[in-house]
Design a protein around this motif. Structure first.
Motif, mmCIF file in Angstrom:
data_model
loop_
_atom_site.group_PDB
_atom_site.id
_atom_site.type_symbol
_atom_site.label_atom_id
_atom_site.label_comp_id
_atom_site.label_asym_id
_atom_site.label_seq_id
_atom_site.Cartn_x
_atom_site.Cartn_y
_atom_site.Cartn_z
ATOM 1 N N HIS A 134 14.045 -59.211 21.897
ATOM 2 C CA HIS A 134 14.537 -58.369 22.927
ATOM 3 C C HIS A 134 13.643 -57.968 23.230
ATOM 4 C CE1 HIS A 134 18.668 -60.042 21.687
ATOM 5 N NE2 HIS A 134 18.971 -59.440 20.503
ATOM 6 N N CYS A 135 12.744 -57.724 22.675
ATOM 7 C CA CYS A 135 11.177 -57.123 22.951
ATOM 8 C C CYS A 135 10.344 -57.245 24.938
ATOM 9 C CB CYS A 135 10.077 -57.214 22.154
ATOM 10 S SG CYS A 135 9.432 -56.107 21.717
ATOM 11 N N SER A 136 10.528 -58.259 25.075
ATOM 12 C CA SER A 136 10.234 -59.250 25.841
ATOM 13 C C SER A 136 10.849 -60.044 27.567
ATOM 14 C CB SER A 136 9.201 -60.277 25.828
ATOM 15 O OG SER A 136 9.662 -61.322 24.919
ATOM 16 N N HIS A 137 12.344 -59.961 26.081
ATOM 17 C CA HIS A 137 13.916 -59.954 26.678
ATOM 18 C C HIS A 137 15.244 -59.530 26.660
ATOM 19 C CE1 HIS A 137 11.485 -63.693 28.017
ATOM 20 N NE2 HIS A 137 11.359 -64.316 26.697
ATOM 21 N N SER A 138 14.866 -58.246 26.986
ATOM 22 C CA SER A 138 16.106 -57.065 26.757
ATOM 23 C C SER A 138 17.037 -56.735 27.714
ATOM 24 C CB SER A 138 15.595 -56.254 26.118
ATOM 25 O OG SER A 138 15.108 -55.030 27.030
ATOM 26 N N ILE A 139 18.065 -56.884 27.632
ATOM 27 C CA ILE A 139 18.686 -56.478 28.933
ATOM 28 C C ILE A 139 18.879 -54.736 29.279
ATOM 29 C CG2 ILE A 139 21.849 -56.012 28.948
ATOM 30 C CD1 ILE A 139 22.638 -57.749 26.621
ATOM 31 N N ASP A 140 18.511 -54.026 28.137
ATOM 32 C CA ASP A 140 18.292 -52.833 29.152
ATOM 33 C C ASP A 140 16.845 -52.959 29.960
ATOM 34 O OD1 ASP A 140 18.493 -51.069 25.604
ATOM 35 O OD2 ASP A 140 20.155 -51.627 27.282
ATOM 36 N N VAL A 141 15.573 -53.768 29.943
ATOM 37 C CA VAL A 141 14.685 -53.987 30.871
ATOM 38 C C VAL A 141 15.352 -54.406 31.875
ATOM 39 C CG1 VAL A 141 12.706 -55.037 30.858
ATOM 40 C CG2 VAL A 141 12.687 -53.954 29.223
ATOM 41 N N ALA A 142 15.917 -55.647 31.575
ATOM 42 C CA ALA A 142 16.879 -56.474 33.434
ATOM 43 C C ALA A 142 17.448 -54.728 34.178
ATOM 44 C CB ALA A 142 17.647 -57.522 32.194
ATOM 45 N N LYS A 143 18.321 -54.076 33.352
ATOM 46 C CA LYS A 143 19.603 -53.579 34.087
ATOM 47 C C LYS A 143 17.886 -52.202 34.674
ATOM 48 C CE LYS A 143 22.987 -53.306 30.759
ATOM 49 N NZ LYS A 143 24.064 -52.780 30.407
ATOM 50 N N GLU A 144 17.309 -51.840 34.273
ATOM 51 C CA GLU A 144 15.867 -51.005 34.585
ATOM 52 C C GLU A 144 15.754 -51.501 35.662
ATOM 53 O OE1 GLU A 144 15.028 -49.017 30.635
ATOM 54 O OE2 GLU A 144 12.989 -49.938 31.926
ATOM 55 N N LEU A 145 15.381 -53.239 35.899
ATOM 56 C CA LEU A 145 14.702 -53.577 36.982
ATOM 57 C C LEU A 145 15.547 -54.081 38.429
ATOM 58 C CD1 LEU A 145 12.880 -56.202 34.926
ATOM 59 C CD2 LEU A 145 11.909 -54.360 36.349
ATOM 60 N N ASN A 146 17.007 -54.556 37.877
ATOM 61 C CA ASN A 146 17.684 -54.404 39.102
ATOM 62 C C ASN A 146 18.916 -53.247 39.128
ATOM 63 O OD1 ASN A 146 20.310 -55.984 40.026
ATOM 64 N ND2 ASN A 146 21.693 -55.036 38.990
ATOM 65 N N GLU A 147 18.177 -52.464 38.296
ATOM 66 C CA GLU A 147 18.479 -50.623 39.366
ATOM 67 C C GLU A 147 17.221 -50.336 40.109
ATOM 68 O OE1 GLU A 147 21.330 -49.111 35.595
ATOM 69 O OE2 GLU A 147 19.337 -48.106 35.963
ATOM 70 N N GLU A 148 15.895 -50.559 39.521
ATOM 71 C CA GLU A 148 14.750 -50.312 41.102
ATOM 72 C C GLU A 148 14.825 -51.206 42.364
ATOM 73 O OE1 GLU A 148 12.803 -48.399 39.849
ATOM 74 O OE2 GLU A 148 11.274 -48.961 41.720
ATOM 75 N N LYS A 149 15.429 -52.511 41.370
ATOM 76 C CA LYS A 149 15.344 -53.697 42.587
ATOM 77 C C LYS A 149 16.657 -52.339 43.896
ATOM 78 C CE LYS A 149 15.723 -58.651 43.913
ATOM 79 N NZ LYS A 149 16.066 -59.541 43.181
ATOM 80 N N ILE A 150 17.368 -52.328 43.230
ATOM 81 C CA ILE A 150 18.387 -52.017 44.384
ATOM 82 C C ILE A 150 18.082 -50.814 44.758
ATOM 83 C CG2 ILE A 150 20.689 -50.361 44.503
ATOM 84 C CD1 ILE A 150 21.673 -52.350 41.971
ATOM 85 N N LYS A 151 17.410 -49.863 44.505
ATOM 86 C CA LYS A 151 16.894 -48.089 45.199
ATOM 87 C C LYS A 151 15.643 -49.143 45.978
ATOM 88 C CE LYS A 151 17.047 -45.251 40.721
ATOM 89 N NZ LYS A 151 16.511 -44.554 39.988
#
Length: 160
Positions: A134-151
């Protein structure tokens, strides 16, 4: 150089024919028909006393069909390959953190592709050293990247 209407019509006819032929030759009906032809040929062997002409019929028929199918299969693979490359290019172009240098890399030399391959092998090796997957493939990181992309991307609407 622009294509004439005659050239476009010929191209459309060939395109439609190639698509239909590809669809048919990959079907169960085509396989059953080919099997039936071989069975009929084999059953007629005693009638024709297994003559050279009898053998020549199946050899010639299968050779001609194989020859034509090579080109048909290559055309279908070229079209599919181009469509897949375009889809991958779109994904790369749409991904905020992805390198646009990866778009159209199929045009690079074998040596350049090998160099890129070594780079990604190195990244994979580093990722394998992580104890937690989960260190390199975490759901939390994916959510953060998605939120950043939306912004940062005006094409995405922020939904709550």
């Amino acid at each position: 150089m622009t294509k004439s209407k005659t050239d476009i019509k010929k191209n459309n006819f060939f395109e439609k024919f190639a698509n239909a032929a590809t669809k048919f030759t990959g079907s169960s009906v085509a396989f059953i028909a080919a099997t039936a032809i071989v069975i009929i040929w084999a059953v007629t062997g005693p009638v024709f006393k297994y003559s050279e002409t009898w053998q020549l019929v199946i050899n010639t028929g299968t050779t001609i069909i194989t020859f034509l199918m090579v080109f048909l299969i290559q055309k279908a693979q070229n079209k599919d390959g181009k469509a897949i490359q375009l889809k991958l290019n779109e994904l790369i172009a749409a991904q905020q953190g992805a390198s646009n240098r990866m778009v159209d890399i199929e045009d690079l030399s074998e040596k350049e592709l090998d160099q890129l391959h070594k780079f990604y092998v190195t990244i994979a090796t580093l990722a394998k050293k992580e104890a937690d997957i989960h260190c390199s493939h975490s759901i939390d990181v994916a959510k953060e990247l998605n939120e950043e992309k939306i912004k940062t991307n005006k094409h995405f609407k922020h939904q709550k």
